[in-house]
Design an enzyme around this catalytic site. Sequence first.
Site, PDB file in Angstrom:
ATOM      1  N   GLY A  49       0.559  -0.822   0.226  1.00 34.80           N
ATOM      2  CA  GLY A  49      -0.135  -0.232   0.175  1.00 34.80           C
ATOM      3  C   GLY A  49       0.993   1.729   0.180  1.00 34.80           C
ATOM      4  O   GLY A  49      -0.038   2.428   0.423  1.00 34.80           O
ATOM      5  N   SER A  78       1.049  -7.929   0.059  1.00 32.90           N
ATOM      6  CA  SER A  78       0.068  -9.215   1.343  1.00 32.90           C
ATOM      7  C   SER A  78       0.483 -10.834  -0.614  1.00 32.90           C
ATOM      8  O   SER A  78       0.479 -11.866   0.515  1.00 32.90           O
ATOM      9  CB  SER A  78      -1.230  -9.031   0.183  1.00 32.90           C
ATOM     10  N   HIS A  98       7.528 -10.967  -9.308  1.00 33.83           N
ATOM     11  CA  HIS A  98       6.126 -11.791  -9.118  1.00 33.83           C
ATOM     12  C   HIS A  98       4.994 -10.143 -10.178  1.00 33.83           C
ATOM     13  O   HIS A  98       5.249  -8.875  -9.884  1.00 33.83           O
ATOM     14  CB  HIS A  98       4.761 -11.643  -7.710  1.00 33.83           C
ATOM     15  N   HIS A 100       1.439  -8.913 -13.556  1.00 30.13           N
ATOM     16  CA  HIS A 100       0.757  -9.632 -14.404  1.00 30.13           C
ATOM     17  C   HIS A 100       1.414  -8.968 -15.385  1.00 30.13           C
ATOM     18  O   HIS A 100       0.564  -8.634 -16.394  1.00 30.13           O
ATOM     19  CB  HIS A 100      -0.417  -8.563 -14.084  1.00 30.13           C
ATOM     20  N   ASP A 123      18.288 -19.253 -24.292  1.00 29.70           N
ATOM     21  CA  ASP A 123      18.775 -18.414 -23.634  1.00 29.70           C
ATOM     22  C   ASP A 123      18.599 -18.436 -22.252  1.00 29.70           C
ATOM     23  O   ASP A 123      18.877 -18.443 -21.323  1.00 29.70           O
ATOM     24  CB  ASP A 123      19.338 -16.699 -25.060  1.00 29.70           C
ATOM     25  N   HIS A 174      -3.980 -16.407 -13.352  1.00 28.66           N
ATOM     26  CA  HIS A 174      -3.646 -15.360 -12.718  1.00 28.66           C
ATOM     27  C   HIS A 174      -2.464 -15.209 -12.752  1.00 28.66           C
ATOM     28  O   HIS A 174      -2.952 -14.165 -13.645  1.00 28.66           O
ATOM     29  CB  HIS A 174      -2.803 -16.387 -11.341  1.00 28.66           C
ATOM     30  N   TYR A 231      28.152 -17.372 -23.830  1.00 28.98           N
ATOM     31  CA  TYR A 231      27.721 -16.186 -24.032  1.00 28.98           C
ATOM     32  C   TYR A 231      28.259 -14.411 -24.064  1.00 28.98           C
ATOM     33  O   TYR A 231      28.717 -14.338 -22.804  1.00 28.98           O
ATOM     34  CB  TYR A 231      26.489 -16.425 -23.983  1.00 28.98           C
TER      35      TYR A 231
END
Lengths: 233, 233, 233, 233
Positions: A49, A78, A98, A100, A123, A174, A231
């Site tokens: 928040g 959360s 994480h 979206h 790769d 999700h 590489y």
Amino acid sequence: MGTGYLDQIKQEAFEVNMGIVRERLVVLTWGNASAIDRSSGIFAIKPSGVSYSLLKWQDMVLVDLDGKVIDSKFKPSSDTLTHLEIYKGFNEIGGIVHTHSQWATIWAQASKSIPVLGTTHADHFNGEIPCLPYLNKAKVERAYEQETGLQIVKFFKDQKLNPMQMPSCLLSGHASFTWGSTSQKAFENAIALESCANMAYHSLKLNTKIEFPHHLIQKHYKRKHGANSYYGQ
Amino acid sequence: MGTGYLDQIKQEAFEVNMGIVRERLVVLTWGNASAIDRSSGIFAIKPSGVSYSLLKWQDMVLVDLDGKVIDSKFKPSSDTLTHLEIYKGFNEIGGIVHTHSQWATIWAQASKSIPVLGTTHADHFNGEIPCLPYLNKAKVERAYEQETGLQIVKFFKDQKLNPMQMPSCLLSGHASFTWGSTSQKAFENAIALESCANMAYHSLKLNTKIEFPHHLIQKHYKRKHGANSYYGQ
Amino acid sequence: MGTGYLDQIKQEAFEVNMGIVRERLVVLTWGNASAIDRSSGIFAIKPSGVSYSLLKWQDMVLVDLDGKVIDSKFKPSSDTLTHLEIYKGFNEIGGIVHTHSQWATIWAQASKSIPVLGTTHADHFNGEIPCLPYLNKAKVERAYEQETGLQIVKFFKDQKLNPMQMPSCLLSGHASFTWGSTSQKAFENAIALESCANMAYHSLKLNTKIEFPHHLIQKHYKRKHGANSYYGQ
Amino acid sequence: MGTGYLDQIKQEAFEVNMGIVRERLVVLTWGNASAIDRSSGIFAIKPSGVSYSLLKWQDMVLVDLDGKVIDSKFKPSSDTLTHLEIYKGFNEIGGIVHTHSQWATIWAQASKSIPVLGTTHADHFNGEIPCLPYLNKAKVERAYEQETGLQIVKFFKDQKLNPMQMPSCLLSGHASFTWGSTSQKAFENAIALESCANMAYHSLKLNTKIEFPHHLIQKHYKRKHGANSYYGQ
């Protein structure tokens, strides 16, 4: 003993939390990142928040692997218990992201794994990026965020997937989690995931029968990772 | 004799390496560019493993056509041998750009050539942009990057394609190479390729039976290239 | 008499030429804009072969309706004769924009007109945006750019289309032209065209049988245009 | 009594009007936002025909729920009566955003509701985002903008939809409205709508038979909203 020696992971977690917004992997507040100090078993994660425009590295919340918050005026994200279970299950990782992000979430919503269609994917990810099944009702009701982390760890163990070679997964309905040996690597893998998710979607619309040869997956993954890697574009 | 007279190609290669990032043809480090001085047979290419935000023109690595690095503290890009073979095979080109830009890579992953559907394409590419087959296992194992370059040169020779009229190709399951009489032209062709790849994808979704007339290909290519060119928007 | 009284159209044409680049309607140099002074019958258009980063309003080239260049060190855009024929054919327009903007060009390459599917379209274009046929070989060889302009004017006359109510068209295999009572209106119509082309493409992929009611086309077009217009968001 | 105590809603409405442009939800002038002061029953809305680059918060037009403009040199947005009817019908909302944002409009033009395919959607919208039918000719001719608002309120009442749990709808052939307890929440919902509309489109192209479990909708909506909410990434 103070927590000053943990300033580095707070700074690292802060940088990645700002990075995923800057790279447009995060819309509104749909994402968070963390970095862990393995010697103390403490990780730093985005506070809950607090607006990105006001966020300071000092605001990152320290949490130990029992879920106890250390010395913070803020609550942790959360999604903290998901991060915690992933850190407990995957011992070698140093950071988790994480998001979206649009294209990864498009695959997650379709409940489909992302196949390897090219060297860009190979790769970073040694095989298809798995999409895990929807979490069932009992688990959602018991402890949604913790069960999400437990599901990821169990899936990788059951499928004998090495989380260092497959540093990402999708969750049906999700979004995505990515990780890496450091939080910076986790960030780069989140960028790579989004680009590969985008390109895989469209390549399959051009040609539904793509057969990317296994020897190219191996070559690309190995020239970038492991003992004989060389590489560097 | 020093290499000061090669500063110009180092600066040119630097400008294009920064340009492909700025134009979002490159995600993370998925791309590199080079420029050649034909009188000395030496080209300048992006160093391996240096972050774009720290890159200076002085860091560009000089390499001769035997693959020998000249006077540099850095290693050249891991794709250097591909550039080298293309320079050896295509005598008239002055610069090469390699990117995993989104739309070009979508076609490469689908293992499909990009057809000519409009004048935008015909202004830059005199025909369909060919997608070469997957490199076989023996070649990948022998010398992946060198074989990639050799495959491109052989394909153009076998197909009687003039690399100055078709300054680009796709590699199945991989990405794109573009080139031009100068590195700046190679850069412009890489931008054109990405845009044409995007538009061709969507035009074919609207109409699977597009027949772009041959006389328009010829007109557009010739008003922009060759002895009687007069184009300039 | 000098051409100082034409500075205004040079400034207007300059603003729109910079605007179409800033709004990403133009990739590389794929586009140009012009503005006309109807009292003198002279228009100002982008010079040929001058880089956008160096372009100044003073560089705009003045051309009269016989195609004669007035007082300029630059050549006008190679598309000048197309603009000229459109100005001659459509007496009420004050400016023209030509771009290869992505979505408009996608429809042009598919050789398909853009249907009216919503009020966004109807606010700017009173009906479907027509896509004209490929120009035939004889016309291309005779005078490609002039024939392009003549084709547009003839098509609108034959189809009884009012260019003030339909300020745009697509050319099969090529790109788009838009116009308006001023060059600023032409610019806004070019932005509207690109957005409507994008949305129409995707809406038809969601629903192939869209039937947008005629009374909504009329309502939206009329609340924004003509004697009883009152629109202003 | 002056209107100084309404400066706050003028500032809020201004911030959101600028925000929807900055977030690219608005092309040209295709959108507007308002904020209401419930104690006085007065709302502030974008003036009609003022360019965004010149817009100041002081220019926001105050309108009461009878549609009377209070103390302004400008006319309010032509969509004012739609806002007014929504404020009258939905007592708990504090702000409204109307945009023709690309992906929401794509669904509106297709005349299709946006299904819940993931937690991103469920975090903001407790069910599918409804697309209302085309407004009929009689209503369009009688009072287009007012009837649009009345249609939205009637639809929610007829369908027993709670506007606080479903803070958005699409209008067939037109675009979207979103709202919220404050104008800032309405803005966030407009951003969420656009992202969810985009992702739903593509997820359904990957998998036409997505069945997102009801228990995940409930979990996500409730962890973010209502008495037991605890969400904060």
